[in-house]
Design an enzyme around this catalytic site. Structure first.
Site, PDB file in Angstrom:
ATOM      1  N   CYS A 219      36.792  32.650  18.411  1.00  0.00           N
ATOM      2  CA  CYS A 219      36.828  31.672  19.505  1.00  0.00           C
ATOM      3  C   CYS A 219      35.924  30.474  19.269  1.00  0.00           C
ATOM      4  CB  CYS A 219      36.411  32.353  20.804  1.00  0.00           C
ATOM      5  SG  CYS A 219      34.737  32.998  20.704  1.00  0.00           S
TER       6      CYS A 219
ATOM      7  N   ASP B 245      32.686  30.437  19.605  1.00  0.00           N
ATOM      8  CA  ASP B 245      31.463  30.494  20.401  1.00  0.00           C
ATOM      9  C   ASP B 245      30.246  30.806  19.518  1.00  0.00           C
ATOM     10  OD1 ASP B 245      32.939  29.915  22.577  1.00  0.00           O
ATOM     11  OD2 ASP B 245      32.945  31.920  23.415  1.00  0.00           O
TER      12      ASP B 245
ATOM     13  N   CYS C 262      34.101  39.614  21.854  1.00  0.00           N
ATOM     14  CA  CYS C 262      32.918  38.865  22.313  1.00  0.00           C
ATOM     15  C   CYS C 262      31.639  39.675  22.094  1.00  0.00           C
ATOM     16  CB  CYS C 262      33.051  38.514  23.787  1.00  0.00           C
ATOM     17  SG  CYS C 262      34.638  37.787  24.198  1.00  0.00           S
TER      18      CYS C 262
HETATM   19 FE1  FES Z   1      34.140  33.612  22.593  1.00  0.00          FE
HETATM   20 FE2  FES Z   1      33.991  35.568  24.263  1.00  0.00          FE
HETATM   21  S1  FES Z   1      35.615  34.166  24.072  1.00  0.00           S
HETATM   22  S2  FES Z   1      32.604  35.091  22.699  1.00  0.00           S
END
Ligand code: FES
Length: 141
Positions: free
Chosen positions: A34, A36, A103
Site C-alpha cells: 500500500c 504506507d 498492515c
Molecule cells: Fe497500508 Fe494498512 S493499508 S498499512
C-alpha cells in the site's frame, strides 16, 4: 468491515506514539502493498527495551497493530521482542479483517528494523541474530 473493540481502542487512542530523540535503535519500513510507512524508535538498557515509540503514515490497522506491538515489547528483554510476530499482535487485538492482515506486517518489520539498527550500533551484525530482514509483502497467517 468489522473491527474488534481492541482494534478500535488502539486506533482511537494509540499507545506510544512519537519519537525518541536519543533512541538506541531506529527502524523505518514501507509496506510494499500500500505504500504506507512506519518508523519505530527503541531505547535499550541492559538488554531490556525500556522505551519504544512509533510514528506512521499508515492506515488505522497499521496504527492499531503498532500500538499493540509497542505495548507488548515495552519493558521486555530484546530476545522476547525478537520472537513477537504479526500473528501474535493480531491475536492480542482479537483479530483483523483479512484484507488488513498485511498492515500488521509493517509493525513487525519496523520493530525488527529498529532492533537491527540497535545491534548495528553495538557493532554486531544483525543478520546473525535476526536473520533475513527483507519485508515480506504478505503476512504469515
Ligand atoms: Fe497500508 Fe494498512 S493499508 S498499512
Amino acid at each position: 468491515m468489522i473491527y474488534s473493540e481492541k482494534v478500535m481502542d488502539h486506533f482511537a487512542n494509540p499507545r506510544n506514539v512519537g519519537e525518541i530523540p536519543d533512541a538506541d535503535g531506529v527502524g523505518e519500513v514501507g509496506n510494499a502493498k500500500c505504500g504506507d510507512i512506519m518508523k519505530m524508535y527503541i531505547k535499550v538498557n541492559d538488554g531490556i527495551i525500556t522505551d519504544v515509540k512509533f510514528k506512521t503514515f499508515g492506515c488505522g490497522a497499521a496504527v492499531a497493530t503498532s500500538s499493540m506491538a509497542t505495548e507488548l515489547i515495552k519493558g521486555k528483554p530484546i530476545e522476547e521482542a525478537l520472537k513477537l510476530t504479526n500473528k501474535a499482535v493480531i491475536e492480542a487485538l482479537d483479530g483483523l479483517p483479512a484484507v488488513k492482515l498485511h498492515c500488521s506486517v509493517l509493525a513487525e518489520q519496523a520493530m525488527k528494523a529498529a532492533l537491527a539498527d540497535y545491534y548495528r550500533r553495538q557493532g554486531v551484525d544483525p543478520a546473525l541474530i535476526i536473520g533475513d530482514l527483507s519485508a515480506p509483502d504478505t503476512c504469515e497467517i
